[in-house]
Design an enzyme around this catalytic site. Structure first.
Site, PDB file in Angstrom:
ATOM      1  N   LYS A  83     -11.908  41.120  19.125  1.00 31.28           N
ATOM      2  CA  LYS A  83     -11.255  41.617  20.818  1.00 31.28           C
ATOM      3  C   LYS A  83     -10.613  42.857  20.233  1.00 31.28           C
ATOM      4  CE  LYS A  83      -6.879  39.183  22.874  1.00 31.28           C
ATOM      5  NZ  LYS A  83      -5.943  37.891  22.490  1.00 31.28           N
TER       6      LYS A  83
HETATM    7  O1  G3P Z   1      -3.666  36.974  25.361  1.00 35.81           O
HETATM    8  C1  G3P Z   1      -2.723  37.652  25.180  1.00 35.81           C
HETATM    9  C2  G3P Z   1      -1.146  36.822  24.795  1.00 35.81           C
HETATM   10  O2  G3P Z   1      -0.600  36.663  23.825  1.00 35.81           O
HETATM   11  C3  G3P Z   1      -0.146  37.569  25.436  1.00 35.81           C
HETATM   12  O3  G3P Z   1       0.545  36.856  26.168  1.00 35.81           O
HETATM   13  O4  G3P Z   1       2.810  36.123  26.430  1.00 35.81           O
HETATM   14  O5  G3P Z   1       2.695  37.614  24.956  1.00 35.81           O
HETATM   15  O6  G3P Z   1       2.551  38.446  27.032  1.00 35.81           O
HETATM   16  P1  G3P Z   1       2.121  37.471  26.154  1.00 35.81           P
END
Ligand code: G3P
Length: 217
Positions: A83
């Protein structure tokens, strides 16, 4: 639609894997922190559990260092997807790592133009962050639709990995638009099974069954 689980919680991944719900896993530095585990150890454990791609994120900012870190992460297992962030250096790293035949997930994507560049750099996955756009009153779902249109116009093979999914509606709308993959936290995937009418119907059936006095033998 493929389901990736967005977590580094091995027990949660295991539970969903047993139901055949896990086509891959995504992690990031925040999720590694939350797990309290060593990145190499926990990533290896996840890779042993899951056949599909397991994303592990580099933390360097400069392309050469990202490439080095990506190669190290790829040594953990054959199913690692490296990633990298959607920066100019991240795109350079993507191009090199993809050229070596490695899976690359370009993350922190917030515009269709960024997604177009990632596809041209050979990304296996592009990760548009829906929830974080919604957080600032922009339309995360529109981004998924825009990327779908751009990729379909030209037949790009980069898979749209709808990320930062916070709700069951995000999951449904991503599927309706045609995201190739969604990555969601385990609790969101489990909530997709819930419906109040299912609970109500089940309760009524069980009450009536009790009245029959029968048993299934
Ligand atoms: O896959 C990306 C994710 O982990 C981000 O999610 O909820 O932290 O915006 P969030």
């Amino acid at each position: 639609m493929k389901f990736f689980v967005d977590t580094a919680d091995v027990a949660a991944i295991k539970e969903l894997t047993e139901l055949g719900m896990v086509d891959g896993v995504t992690t990031n530095p925040s999720l590694i922190l939350k797990s309290g585990r060593d990145i190499q150890e926990v990533t290896k454990e996840i890779c042993d559990l899951v056949d599909g791609p397991v994303s592990a994120e580099v933390v360097a900012l400069e392309a050469d260092r990202m490439i080095e870190e990506g190669r190290k992460l790829a040594r953990i297992a054959d199913n690692i997807a490296i990633k990298v962030p959607l920066t100019w250096d991240g795109l350079k790293a993507c191009k090199t790592l993809a050229g070596e035949g490695r899976m690359v997930n370009v993350t922190l994507c917030f515009s269709a133009n960024q997604a177009l560049l990632a596809a041209k750099a050979g990304a296996t996955f592009i990760s548009p962050f829906i929830g974080r756009l919604d957080d600032i009153n922009l339309d995360g779902m529109q981004l998924i639709a825009d990327i779908r249109q751009v990729y379909d116009n030209y037949g790009f093979e980069t898979q749209i990995l709808a990320a930062s999914i916070r709700t069951v509606n995000h999951a449904l709308q991503s599927a309706q638009i045609g995201a190739d993959v969604m990555t969601a936290p385990p609790d969101v995937i489990k909530k997709m099974a819930a419906h109040p009418l299912t609970d109500k119907g089940l309760e009524a059936f069980l009450k009536d069954w009790e009245k029959t006095g029968q048993k299934i033998v």
